[in-house]
Structure formats: C-alpha cells, structure tokens
Design a protein around this motif. Sequence first.
Motif, PDB file in Angstrom:
ATOM      1  N   THR A   1      -8.758   2.375   6.463  1.00  0.00           N
ATOM      2  CA  THR A   1      -8.110   2.024   5.194  1.00  0.00           C
ATOM      3  C   THR A   1      -8.152   0.514   4.971  1.00  0.00           C
ATOM      4  O   THR A   1      -8.550   0.045   3.899  1.00  0.00           O
ATOM      5  CB  THR A   1      -6.644   2.518   5.185  1.00  0.00           C
ATOM      6  OG1 THR A   1      -6.639   3.917   5.413  1.00  0.00           O
ATOM      7  CG2 THR A   1      -5.967   2.203   3.865  1.00  0.00           C
TER       8      THR A   1
ATOM      9  N   GLY B   1      -8.138   2.138  11.250  1.00  0.00           N
ATOM     10  CA  GLY B   1      -8.583   0.866  10.672  1.00  0.00           C
ATOM     11  C   GLY B   1      -9.436   1.052   9.422  1.00  0.00           C
ATOM     12  O   GLY B   1      -9.771   0.084   8.733  1.00  0.00           O
TER      13      GLY B   1
ATOM     14  N   GLU C   1       1.134  -3.200   4.930  1.00  0.00           N
ATOM     15  CA  GLU C   1       0.872  -1.820   5.381  1.00  0.00           C
ATOM     16  C   GLU C   1       1.976  -1.353   6.319  1.00  0.00           C
ATOM     17  O   GLU C   1       2.641  -2.166   6.956  1.00  0.00           O
ATOM     18  CB  GLU C   1      -0.465  -1.763   6.134  1.00  0.00           C
ATOM     19  CG  GLU C   1      -1.629  -1.269   5.311  1.00  0.00           C
ATOM     20  CD  GLU C   1      -1.537   0.218   4.953  1.00  0.00           C
ATOM     21  OE1 GLU C   1      -0.430   0.798   5.016  1.00  0.00           O
ATOM     22  OE2 GLU C   1      -2.567   0.788   4.583  1.00  0.00           O
ATOM     23  N   ASP C   2       2.154  -0.050   6.402  1.00  0.00           N
ATOM     24  CA  ASP C   2       3.102   0.476   7.379  1.00  0.00           C
ATOM     25  C   ASP C   2       2.444   0.666   8.734  1.00  0.00           C
ATOM     26  O   ASP C   2       3.040   0.415   9.764  1.00  0.00           O
ATOM     27  CB  ASP C   2       3.741   1.788   6.891  1.00  0.00           C
ATOM     28  CG  ASP C   2       2.716   2.813   6.447  1.00  0.00           C
ATOM     29  OD1 ASP C   2       1.531   2.457   6.284  1.00  0.00           O
ATOM     30  OD2 ASP C   2       3.087   3.985   6.266  1.00  0.00           O
ATOM     31  N   ILE C   3       1.166   1.116   8.729  1.00  0.00           N
ATOM     32  CA  ILE C   3       0.515   1.399  10.019  1.00  0.00           C
ATOM     33  C   ILE C   3      -1.000   1.222   9.919  1.00  0.00           C
ATOM     34  O   ILE C   3      -1.593   1.538   8.893  1.00  0.00           O
ATOM     35  CB  ILE C   3       0.871   2.831  10.512  1.00  0.00           C
ATOM     36  CG1 ILE C   3       0.388   3.054  11.946  1.00  0.00           C
ATOM     37  CG2 ILE C   3       0.363   3.901   9.578  1.00  0.00           C
ATOM     38  CD1 ILE C   3       1.042   4.260  12.637  1.00  0.00           C
TER      39      ILE C   3
ATOM     40  N   TYR D   1      -5.935  10.068   4.402  1.00  0.00           N
ATOM     41  CA  TYR D   1      -5.609  11.285   5.156  1.00  0.00           C
ATOM     42  C   TYR D   1      -5.546  12.453   4.182  1.00  0.00           C
ATOM     43  O   TYR D   1      -5.242  12.255   3.020  1.00  0.00           O
ATOM     44  CB  TYR D   1      -4.214  11.179   5.784  1.00  0.00           C
ATOM     45  CG  TYR D   1      -4.079  10.335   7.011  1.00  0.00           C
ATOM     46  CD1 TYR D   1      -3.189  10.682   8.003  1.00  0.00           C
ATOM     47  CD2 TYR D   1      -4.830   9.185   7.164  1.00  0.00           C
ATOM     48  CE1 TYR D   1      -3.050   9.910   9.128  1.00  0.00           C
ATOM     49  CE2 TYR D   1      -4.705   8.399   8.295  1.00  0.00           C
ATOM     50  CZ  TYR D   1      -3.810   8.768   9.273  1.00  0.00           C
ATOM     51  OH  TYR D   1      -3.665   8.006  10.394  1.00  0.00           O
TER      52      TYR D   1
ATOM     53  N   VAL E   1       0.858  -1.189   0.000  1.00  0.00           N
ATOM     54  CA  VAL E   1       0.000   0.000   0.000  1.00  0.00           C
ATOM     55  C   VAL E   1       0.897   1.243   0.000  1.00  0.00           C
ATOM     56  O   VAL E   1       1.591   1.535   0.973  1.00  0.00           O
ATOM     57  CB  VAL E   1      -0.943  -0.003   1.227  1.00  0.00           C
ATOM     58  CG1 VAL E   1      -1.914   1.177   1.147  1.00  0.00           C
ATOM     59  CG2 VAL E   1      -1.721  -1.317   1.314  1.00  0.00           C
ATOM     60  N   LEU E   2       0.895   1.929  -1.134  1.00  0.00           N
ATOM     61  CA  LEU E   2       1.722   3.133  -1.302  1.00  0.00           C
ATOM     62  C   LEU E   2       1.184   4.277  -0.441  1.00  0.00           C
ATOM     63  O   LEU E   2      -0.014   4.338  -0.198  1.00  0.00           O
ATOM     64  CB  LEU E   2       1.706   3.564  -2.773  1.00  0.00           C
ATOM     65  CG  LEU E   2       2.328   2.552  -3.748  1.00  0.00           C
ATOM     66  CD1 LEU E   2       2.037   2.984  -5.182  1.00  0.00           C
ATOM     67  CD2 LEU E   2       3.808   2.403  -3.509  1.00  0.00           C
ATOM     68  N   LYS E   3       2.031   5.206  -0.026  1.00  0.00           N
ATOM     69  CA  LYS E   3       3.466   5.101  -0.239  1.00  0.00           C
ATOM     70  C   LYS E   3       4.181   4.541   0.992  1.00  0.00           C
ATOM     71  O   LYS E   3       5.291   4.054   0.906  1.00  0.00           O
ATOM     72  CB  LYS E   3       4.052   6.512  -0.521  1.00  0.00           C
ATOM     73  CG  LYS E   3       3.490   7.224  -1.721  1.00  0.00           C
ATOM     74  CD  LYS E   3       4.027   8.686  -1.730  1.00  0.00           C
ATOM     75  CE  LYS E   3       3.331   9.485  -2.802  1.00  0.00           C
ATOM     76  NZ  LYS E   3       3.696  10.916  -2.720  1.00  0.00           N
ATOM     77  N   GLY E   4       3.542   4.674   2.132  1.00  0.00           N
ATOM     78  CA  GLY E   4       4.218   4.428   3.408  1.00  0.00           C
ATOM     79  C   GLY E   4       4.836   3.052   3.559  1.00  0.00           C
ATOM     80  O   GLY E   4       5.850   2.885   4.227  1.00  0.00           O
TER      81      GLY E   4
ATOM     82  N   ARG F   1      10.260  10.312   5.255  1.00  0.00           N
ATOM     83  CA  ARG F   1      10.082   8.880   4.963  1.00  0.00           C
ATOM     84  C   ARG F   1      11.406   8.123   5.007  1.00  0.00           C
ATOM     85  O   ARG F   1      11.443   6.936   5.236  1.00  0.00           O
ATOM     86  CB  ARG F   1       9.445   8.685   3.581  1.00  0.00           C
ATOM     87  CG  ARG F   1       8.011   9.184   3.452  1.00  0.00           C
ATOM     88  CD  ARG F   1       7.395   8.663   2.160  1.00  0.00           C
ATOM     89  NE  ARG F   1       6.190   9.384   1.773  1.00  0.00           N
ATOM     90  CZ  ARG F   1       4.957   9.085   2.183  1.00  0.00           C
ATOM     91  NH1 ARG F   1       4.769   8.081   3.007  1.00  0.00           N
ATOM     92  NH2 ARG F   1       3.915   9.778   1.769  1.00  0.00           N
TER      93      ARG F   1
ATOM     94  N   ASP G   1       5.423   9.377   6.761  1.00  0.00           N
ATOM     95  CA  ASP G   1       5.732  10.775   6.487  1.00  0.00           C
ATOM     96  C   ASP G   1       4.966  11.743   7.364  1.00  0.00           C
ATOM     97  O   ASP G   1       3.975  11.384   8.008  1.00  0.00           O
ATOM     98  CB  ASP G   1       5.359  11.109   5.030  1.00  0.00           C
ATOM     99  CG  ASP G   1       3.846  11.176   4.834  1.00  0.00           C
ATOM    100  OD1 ASP G   1       3.149  10.218   5.251  1.00  0.00           O
ATOM    101  OD2 ASP G   1       3.346  12.171   4.298  1.00  0.00           O
TER     102      ASP G   1
END
Length: 174
Positions: free
Chosen positions: A106, A104, A98-100, A69, A40-43, A164, A158
């Motif tokens: 997303t 919930g 995912e990064d984070i 966001y 899942v971009l970009k994170g 990043r 970010d």
Amino acid sequence: MEIEKCKVLIDEGAIARRVTELAEEISAAYEGKKLLLVCVLKGAVIFASDLMRRLKIPVEIDFIAVSSYGTDTVSSGVVRILKDLDSSIKDKDVLIVEDIVDTGLTLKYLCKNLLSRQPHSLKVVTLLDKPARRLVEYVPDYCGFEIPDHFVIGYGLDFNEDYRQLPGVCIYNP
Ligand code: PRP
C-alpha cells in the motif's frame, strides 16, 4: 462485540504516550513549516486525529482511501484508489498517516502516486509496523511500534469492519 477473542498487545496508555512522543518529534522536524497530513482511510483515522491534536505546528488534513485487502486477513496485493484527496499537494510538506505497514504494498504504491503530484516533501508515519510480513522493501520514516506477525485489531484497525473502536491494539484470535 466478542471481546473474549482479543488479547491486548498495546494498551491505551502506551499508545497515548507514544503518539505524544511522535507528535513532538514530528513538530520539531517540521518547525516553521505547515504540514499536510494525508490520513489513509479507514484504519488510520483514530491515530491521525490523536496525532493531529498533539502537533504543535500549523497542520491541515486530507483523506485518501485505498484498497489492499479483501475481506480476509490476507493481502490481495492489489492496490487501487477508492477515494482520492480533495486538493492538490503540489509544493506542500506532506506526511502520510497510516495505522499499519504489513506487506508494504500500500505505501509503496501510495508514495509513488503522491510523489508524482510534486509535493515539496513526502514522509510517512505509521502507528504499527510488521516488518516480518514485508513483500516489498519499505521503511517508514516514523513508526510507533514494531509488532510481531499477529493479526491485530482496535485503535482503528478492523476485522471485517468490526472492532475499530477498541481503545488499545489487540491480537485477534477467532
Ligand atoms: C490496511 C492498512 C494499510 C494496509 C497495509 O488497510 O490500513 O492501508 O492495510 O497493508 P500492506 O502493507 O500489506 O499494503 P486496509 O486495506 O485493511 O483498509 P482499512 O484501513 O480501511 O481497514
């Protein structure tokens, strides 16, 4: 870059060790199968590339971009696809990277959307989980670290597209 605004929460070494553990766990769970990573971009791009290189099973990667966001630190609650996957995921074993996970929203949306494309299986790995911020019930299948409710940057995450490239996960204090 104003590094003094950051306090390291999870350093580079701790991330590397945990990513290796996750890769071993995932490789064992999918033994004998080919896995499609959906980054899942970009994170998630840095986590996905580190995780991918540690997996011991055949693996493909595809990318999806969604917005959840605005340019602020608060979730808008609006999720839409900005860039879709290149290929079909029908009958594939899919792992969303995912990064984070925060509210919930997303992942709830993404899982529903990807499940409608009939993968053979669909699971989620997230580097970070912030359960205190949940707005909808969601538990990731694999998680690197549960963290408290701080705004974090680095290792892909970010603030207004900056930071990043920081090697560790840091707390942002403007
Ligand atoms: C972040 C993160 C997740 C989402 C999680 O992405 O990468 O996709 O927010 O938040 P939620 O659980 O509240 O929905 P962001 O929209 O910041 O985009 P980016 O990855 O491009 O930085």
